[in-house]
Design a protein around this motif. Sequence first.
Motif, mmCIF file in Angstrom:
data_model
loop_
_atom_site.group_PDB
_atom_site.id
_atom_site.type_symbol
_atom_site.label_atom_id
_atom_site.label_comp_id
_atom_site.label_asym_id
_atom_site.label_seq_id
_atom_site.Cartn_x
_atom_site.Cartn_y
_atom_site.Cartn_z
ATOM 1 N N UNK A 8 -8.305 11.191 -1.550
ATOM 2 C CA UNK A 8 -9.339 10.231 -1.941
ATOM 3 C C UNK A 8 -8.729 8.926 -2.425
ATOM 4 N N UNK A 9 -7.637 9.015 -3.161
ATOM 5 C CA UNK A 9 -6.962 7.797 -3.619
ATOM 6 C C UNK A 9 -6.513 6.946 -2.435
ATOM 7 N N UNK A 10 -5.977 7.603 -1.402
ATOM 8 C CA UNK A 10 -5.527 6.876 -0.218
ATOM 9 C C UNK A 10 -6.714 6.243 0.502
ATOM 10 N N UNK A 59 -17.918 7.813 -1.472
ATOM 11 C CA UNK A 59 -16.785 8.517 -0.873
ATOM 12 C C UNK A 59 -15.971 9.244 -1.931
ATOM 13 N N UNK A 60 -15.777 8.589 -3.056
ATOM 14 C CA UNK A 60 -15.012 9.196 -4.147
ATOM 15 C C UNK A 60 -15.682 10.466 -4.651
ATOM 16 N N UNK A 61 -16.979 10.384 -4.909
ATOM 17 C CA UNK A 61 -17.718 11.543 -5.419
ATOM 18 C C UNK A 61 -17.795 12.647 -4.369
ATOM 19 N N UNK A 62 -18.050 12.266 -3.112
ATOM 20 C CA UNK A 62 -18.161 13.275 -2.050
ATOM 21 C C UNK A 62 -16.857 14.037 -1.881
ATOM 22 N N UNK A 63 -15.737 13.330 -1.943
ATOM 23 C CA UNK A 63 -14.453 14.009 -1.820
ATOM 24 C C UNK A 63 -14.179 14.950 -2.967
ATOM 25 N N UNK A 64 -14.538 14.540 -4.179
ATOM 26 C CA UNK A 64 -14.330 15.405 -5.341
ATOM 27 C C UNK A 64 -15.155 16.681 -5.227
ATOM 28 N N UNK A 65 -16.337 16.575 -4.621
ATOM 29 C CA UNK A 65 -17.185 17.758 -4.489
ATOM 30 C C UNK A 65 -16.545 18.822 -3.609
ATOM 31 N N UNK A 66 -15.727 18.395 -2.640
ATOM 32 C CA UNK A 66 -15.058 19.369 -1.769
ATOM 33 C C UNK A 66 -14.121 20.243 -2.595
ATOM 34 N N UNK A 67 -13.373 19.617 -3.501
ATOM 35 C CA UNK A 67 -12.505 20.400 -4.374
ATOM 36 C C UNK A 67 -13.291 21.293 -5.312
ATOM 37 N N UNK A 68 -14.401 20.765 -5.838
ATOM 38 C CA UNK A 68 -15.212 21.553 -6.767
ATOM 39 C C UNK A 68 -15.893 22.714 -6.069
ATOM 40 N N UNK A 69 -16.177 22.568 -4.768
ATOM 41 C CA UNK A 69 -16.841 23.651 -4.041
ATOM 42 C C UNK A 69 -15.998 24.914 -4.009
ATOM 43 N N UNK A 73 0.833 -1.209 0.000
ATOM 44 C CA UNK A 73 0.000 0.000 0.000
ATOM 45 C C UNK A 73 0.867 1.258 0.000
ATOM 46 N N UNK A 74 2.017 1.209 0.708
ATOM 47 C CA UNK A 74 2.884 2.381 0.758
ATOM 48 C C UNK A 74 3.434 2.707 -0.625
ATOM 49 N N UNK A 75 3.731 1.664 -1.421
ATOM 50 C CA UNK A 75 4.202 1.911 -2.787
ATOM 51 C C UNK A 75 3.118 2.583 -3.615
ATOM 52 N N UNK A 110 -7.916 3.254 -1.419
ATOM 53 C CA UNK A 110 -7.073 2.078 -1.187
ATOM 54 C C UNK A 110 -7.401 1.411 0.139
ATOM 55 N N UNK A 111 -7.712 2.224 1.140
ATOM 56 C CA UNK A 111 -8.035 1.678 2.459
ATOM 57 C C UNK A 111 -9.398 1.004 2.464
ATOM 58 N N UNK A 112 -10.387 1.597 1.771
ATOM 59 C CA UNK A 112 -11.730 1.033 1.763
ATOM 60 C C UNK A 112 -11.832 -0.212 0.885
ATOM 61 N N UNK A 113 -11.086 -0.236 -0.203
ATOM 62 C CA UNK A 113 -11.204 -1.331 -1.166
ATOM 63 C C UNK A 113 -9.845 -2.026 -1.315
ATOM 64 N N UNK A 114 -9.601 -3.107 -0.561
ATOM 65 C CA UNK A 114 -8.302 -3.793 -0.627
ATOM 66 C C UNK A 114 -7.962 -4.302 -2.013
ATOM 67 N N UNK A 115 -8.963 -4.518 -2.868
ATOM 68 C CA UNK A 115 -8.697 -5.010 -4.223
ATOM 69 C C UNK A 115 -7.851 -4.019 -5.016
ATOM 70 N N UNK A 116 -7.948 -2.725 -4.683
ATOM 71 C CA UNK A 116 -7.189 -1.701 -5.404
ATOM 72 C C UNK A 116 -5.699 -1.750 -5.091
ATOM 73 N N UNK A 117 -5.310 -2.396 -4.001
ATOM 74 C CA UNK A 117 -3.912 -2.374 -3.592
ATOM 75 C C UNK A 117 -3.033 -3.224 -4.491
#
Length: 334
Positions: A320-322, A259-269, A1-3, A325-332
Amino acid sequence: MMRQVASRLAIAVSTWAVAVALIFVAMRVLPGNPLLARFGQHPDAKQIEQISREQGWNRPMVLQLGEFFWKLGTRGDLGKSIARSHVSITDELRVRVPATIELTLVACLISIPLGITMGVAAAVWQGKWPDVTSMAAALLGVSIPVFFLGMILRGVFTFLPTSARLPLNEFNFQSITGLMLVDTLLRGRPDLWIASVRHLILPALTLSSVPMAIIARITRSSMLEVLHADYVRTARAKGASFARIVWRHAFPNAAVPVTNIAGLQIGLLLSGAVLTETVFDWPGLGQYMAAAVVRDHDYLAVQGGAVVITAVFIGMNLLLDVVYLWLDPRMRGI
């Protein structure tokens, strides 16, 4: 995950550097003459030479860009304002950015929980009145322009403040962090805390309308997909309670795209705050950039604001990427 985190950090830094370079070049190829903001309609040759020397515009653009990155990286220096001679853009933004951050955070505290609740209710009671009501509200939230919604709220809720962050007679209030909801408590002024909340209500509601609608629609779609999964049907067959099925089995699995969409909205705000802050005379980054474009024609101030917004938006994507990775272990393993 650190990589994976290190790889995404490198991509984020590279993306930010490219974005800043594009902003820097764009500000110099735009039509118009920013010198008019400082010297009037008829600057003489000596004035043009002086300002060009001060800003370094008489050198090749590559050298200008290199110097800009050096000052930004070593001192956080975004340059000097053209319209207000010798005023540091970094200092001006340092005062205004906390106001936008406070407005954005309050808008998120409204839009994210409310949007998730609306989306979950719409999915659970699909085709019934909670679904119809929630999706109608989401459609209105996306369709109504932010500035128009702000003017409507100003006209309807006339008992609430429609400008500034504190009452006008408190103009000499000494801020500590720049966040009035925090500073008023640190100063032991609960009366001003209530006043700052009242000043925040209308602009925060206005700013939260679009992200709330988007989050509600994404949550509904994700929840509907999960509610029809085999493990949810198995939980029902085992006699699990309705609340446990929704919040223990369905929602955690539906929360990844939300979570992905909600985080992106913070930047768009942050970018959406330009219109909201203009309508409600909110002294933040958005109002600063709007005044720099319309009133001052101060391209360097616009450049500084754009660099800050870009950094926040890319930083939110990295965070959000981090989290992803934490929410979905398959992404690691990707």
